[in-house]
Design an enzyme around this catalytic site. Structure first.
Site, mmCIF file in Angstrom:
data_model
loop_
_atom_site.group_PDB
_atom_site.id
_atom_site.type_symbol
_atom_site.label_atom_id
_atom_site.label_comp_id
_atom_site.label_asym_id
_atom_site.label_seq_id
_atom_site.Cartn_x
_atom_site.Cartn_y
_atom_site.Cartn_z
ATOM 1 N N ARG A 1 0.850 -1.184 0.000
ATOM 2 C CA ARG A 1 0.000 0.000 0.000
ATOM 3 C C ARG A 1 0.891 1.241 0.000
ATOM 4 O O ARG A 1 1.924 1.274 0.684
ATOM 5 C CB ARG A 1 -0.915 0.035 1.246
ATOM 6 C CG ARG A 1 -2.021 -1.017 1.237
ATOM 7 C CD ARG A 1 -3.105 -0.682 0.204
ATOM 8 N NE ARG A 1 -4.227 -1.607 0.249
ATOM 9 C CZ ARG A 1 -4.403 -2.633 -0.601
ATOM 10 N NH1 ARG A 1 -3.522 -2.868 -1.553
ATOM 11 N NH2 ARG A 1 -5.463 -3.399 -0.504
ATOM 12 N N GLU B 1 -3.138 7.975 -4.204
ATOM 13 C CA GLU B 1 -3.433 7.044 -5.297
ATOM 14 C C GLU B 1 -4.835 7.323 -5.807
ATOM 15 O O GLU B 1 -5.755 7.387 -4.979
ATOM 16 C CB GLU B 1 -3.315 5.610 -4.782
ATOM 17 C CG GLU B 1 -3.263 4.595 -5.904
ATOM 18 C CD GLU B 1 -2.917 3.187 -5.404
ATOM 19 O OE1 GLU B 1 -1.898 3.012 -4.708
ATOM 20 O OE2 GLU B 1 -3.710 2.281 -5.706
ATOM 21 N N HIS C 1 -1.102 0.368 -9.762
ATOM 22 C CA HIS C 1 -1.770 -0.609 -8.896
ATOM 23 C C HIS C 1 -2.353 -1.762 -9.738
ATOM 24 O O HIS C 1 -3.554 -2.021 -9.729
ATOM 25 C CB HIS C 1 -2.874 0.049 -8.056
ATOM 26 C CG HIS C 1 -3.199 -0.741 -6.816
ATOM 27 N ND1 HIS C 1 -3.566 -0.173 -5.638
ATOM 28 C CD2 HIS C 1 -3.211 -2.087 -6.584
ATOM 29 C CE1 HIS C 1 -3.799 -1.111 -4.720
ATOM 30 N NE2 HIS C 1 -3.593 -2.294 -5.279
HETATM 31 N N1 LIG Z 1 -0.519 -4.313 -5.517
HETATM 32 C C1 LIG Z 1 -1.616 -5.069 -5.527
HETATM 33 O O1 LIG Z 1 -2.319 -5.163 -6.538
HETATM 34 C C2 LIG Z 1 -1.974 -5.850 -4.301
HETATM 35 C C3 LIG Z 1 -2.746 -7.017 -4.411
HETATM 36 C C4 LIG Z 1 -2.998 -7.789 -3.279
HETATM 37 C C5 LIG Z 1 -2.501 -7.365 -2.041
HETATM 38 N N2 LIG Z 1 -1.809 -6.201 -1.941
HETATM 39 C C6 LIG Z 1 -1.270 -5.751 -0.643
HETATM 40 O O2 LIG Z 1 -0.276 -6.686 -0.272
HETATM 41 C C7 LIG Z 1 -0.424 -6.983 1.122
HETATM 42 C C8 LIG Z 1 0.076 -8.405 1.347
HETATM 43 O O3 LIG Z 1 -0.798 -9.337 0.721
HETATM 44 P P1 LIG Z 1 -0.826 -10.850 1.243
HETATM 45 O O4 LIG Z 1 -1.796 -11.576 0.418
HETATM 46 O O5 LIG Z 1 0.568 -11.342 1.374
HETATM 47 O O6 LIG Z 1 -1.437 -10.602 2.707
HETATM 48 P P2 LIG Z 1 -1.261 -11.448 4.043
HETATM 49 O O7 LIG Z 1 -1.088 -12.893 3.710
HETATM 50 O O8 LIG Z 1 -2.360 -11.012 4.932
HETATM 51 O O9 LIG Z 1 0.136 -10.926 4.647
HETATM 52 C C9 LIG Z 1 0.229 -9.733 5.373
HETATM 53 C C10 LIG Z 1 1.549 -9.785 6.114
HETATM 54 O O10 LIG Z 1 1.784 -8.536 6.769
HETATM 55 C C11 LIG Z 1 2.580 -8.856 7.893
HETATM 56 N N3 LIG Z 1 2.629 -7.752 8.851
HETATM 57 C C12 LIG Z 1 1.626 -7.177 9.541
HETATM 58 N N4 LIG Z 1 2.103 -6.211 10.342
HETATM 59 C C13 LIG Z 1 3.450 -6.193 10.134
HETATM 60 C C14 LIG Z 1 4.536 -5.419 10.667
HETATM 61 N N5 LIG Z 1 4.334 -4.481 11.595
HETATM 62 N N6 LIG Z 1 5.774 -5.661 10.216
HETATM 63 C C15 LIG Z 1 6.011 -6.635 9.292
HETATM 64 N N7 LIG Z 1 5.045 -7.409 8.758
HETATM 65 C C16 LIG Z 1 3.787 -7.185 9.189
HETATM 66 C C17 LIG Z 1 1.910 -10.092 8.479
HETATM 67 O O11 LIG Z 1 2.799 -10.752 9.358
HETATM 68 P P3 LIG Z 1 2.377 -12.119 10.140
HETATM 69 O O12 LIG Z 1 1.994 -13.109 9.074
HETATM 70 O O13 LIG Z 1 3.625 -12.511 10.835
HETATM 71 O O14 LIG Z 1 1.223 -11.759 11.017
HETATM 72 C C18 LIG Z 1 1.598 -10.868 7.206
HETATM 73 O O15 LIG Z 1 2.636 -11.775 6.909
HETATM 74 C C19 LIG Z 1 -1.909 -6.803 1.408
HETATM 75 O O16 LIG Z 1 -2.117 -6.448 2.762
HETATM 76 C C20 LIG Z 1 -2.319 -5.709 0.462
HETATM 77 O O17 LIG Z 1 -2.257 -4.457 1.110
HETATM 78 C C21 LIG Z 1 -1.533 -5.444 -3.044
#
Ligand SMILES: NC(=O)c1ccc[n+]([C@@H]2O[C@H](COP(=O)([O-])OP(=O)(O)OC[C@H]3O[C@@H](n4cnc5c(N)ncnc54)[C@H](OP(=O)(O)O)[C@@H]3O)[C@@H](O)[C@H]2O)c1
Length: 321
Positions: A234, A263, A282
């Site tokens: 984000r 954005e 995005h």
């Molecule tokens: N660009 C795009 O089109 C697009 C598409 C999809 C998603 N996204 C973004 O990408 C992010 C990740 O997606 P995902 O599917 O991998 O989500 P996810 O599986 O929910 O992973 C989120 C991760 O964030 C970590 N986290 C939370 N707080 C943190 C902190 N303070 N320091 C370090 N790590 C922390 C969590 O750690 P733990 O597992 O250890 O709790 C988890 O591993 C989403 O939240 C979304 O905002 C972007």
């Protein structure tokens, strides 16, 4: 990747035998493939008043969602469409199960992270802009020190994609645990340590009050002056004005941004003009990529809900993601 699952099942559901799950798909105008996905999972699509579960189909309409939830306290399970739920987190309560798109879009988003990293580190952004034979530049991703902020679905996919590059990988995450293909897993409050020495820093984490603005002037100053930052999470994780400063002054090597703050990034914003910045709008997962992936998740979760099984992509109410 093993699916992330809910800790608790819905006790009401496990008592209900073989009844089809009654699922509302809202708001009006939600794409019809969502209803098809519910039916494919054995669910019945019904109006909200008759539903036990809700599939929300309008990622950028949190106000409409709030209005619906005011009259829908009876819902036992809510499926949100995005991985990042920052616009919805205030409604997430412990009264029902919540699931989101975490991990759903991991593969295409990880692919975009890799593309931005390679393009940035090998200078493709600059070669593509000039109209003359230019001087050699760039660094290898091969063998590089890579720090990934976040340890969820996107990160797991990216680690797999990075395997042939032989990188030294550090992951920073909230809940530290051993991860295959990762040299070191660092807890969130030590993330500063993981910035030093990294050739590439990838942001692939949830947006929460703790992670908003986590890369600012101080953090850029700690990073290598050749380091590239790739953000597929984000825009608000990064203080944009500080990033502009770091890029303009060679404090870091460059930035590959699939997400920005604000954005959409408006025309004329300084980031557009910086040679060491590559911006994509995005599109880590385009709608064409997202539809089959989310559809599959909805179907799987309806099926699981009907059987009283743990759901995929659970939102942790306490952590807010
Ligand atoms: N660009 C795009 O089109 C697009 C598409 C999809 C998603 N996204 C973004 O990408 C992010 C990740 O997606 P995902 O599917 O991998 O989500 P996810 O599986 O929910 O992973 C989120 C991760 O964030 C970590 N986290 C939370 N707080 C943190 C902190 N303070 N320091 C370090 N790590 C922390 C969590 O750690 P733990 O597992 O250890 O709790 C988890 O591993 C989403 O939240 C979304 O905002 C972007």
């Amino acid at each position: 990747m093993p699916p992330s699952t809910n800790q608790s099942r819905d006790p009401q559901r496990s008592d209900s035998g073989n009844d089809p799950v009654r699922v509302a798909v809202a708001p009006d105008g939600a794409p019809s493939w969502m209803a098809d996905a519910v039916v494919a999972g054995g669910g019945h699509v019904v109006p909200v008043a008759e539903a036990e579960a809700l599939v929300w189909g309008a990622p950028m309409q949190p106000a409409a969602f709030a209005e619906l939830m005011d009259d829908a306290r009876h819902l036992r399970w809510v499926q949100l469409p995005f991985a990042g739920i920052e616009h919805y987190v205030e409604h997430v309560d412990g009264d029902r199960q919540w699931t989101c798109g975490k991990g759903v879009y991991a593969e295409p988003v990880a692919e975009m992270a890799l593309a931005l990293a390679l393009a940035g580190m090998r200078g493709l952004g600059q070669y593509a802009r000039v109209q003359e034979w230019s001087r050699p530049q760039g660094r290898n991703l091969l063998g590089a020190n890579v720090t990934i902020l976040g340890g969820g679905g996107v990160t797991e996919s990216l680690i797999r994609l990075l395997t042939p590059f032989g990188c030294r990988i550090t992951v920073v995450r909230n809940r530290v645990q051993e991860m295959e293909g990762v040299d070191e897993v660092v807890e969130a409050d030590r993330f500063i340590d993981a910035l030093t020495g990294a050739d590439l820093v990838v942001l692939a984490l949830a947006l929460t009050p703790d992670t908003e603005g986590m890369l600012a002037r101080n953090e850029f100053e700690l990073m290598e002056d050749h380091a590239w930052v790739v953000n597929v999470a984000r825009g608000r994780h990064i203080v944009t004005d500080d990033l502009v400063w770091a890029l303009e002054n060679g404090v870091i090597g460059g930035a590959g941004l699939d997400v920005t703050d604000p954005e959409p990034l408006p025309p004329g914003h300084p980031l557009w003009a910086l040679q060491n910045c590559i911006i994509t709008p995005h599109v880590g997962n385009t709608p064409e990529m997202a539809v089959p992936l989310l559809s599959e998740r909805i179907t799987a979760n309806v099926r699981r809900y009907a059987r009283g099984e743990e759901l995929l992509g659970p939102v942790d109410v306490q952590l807010g993601y």
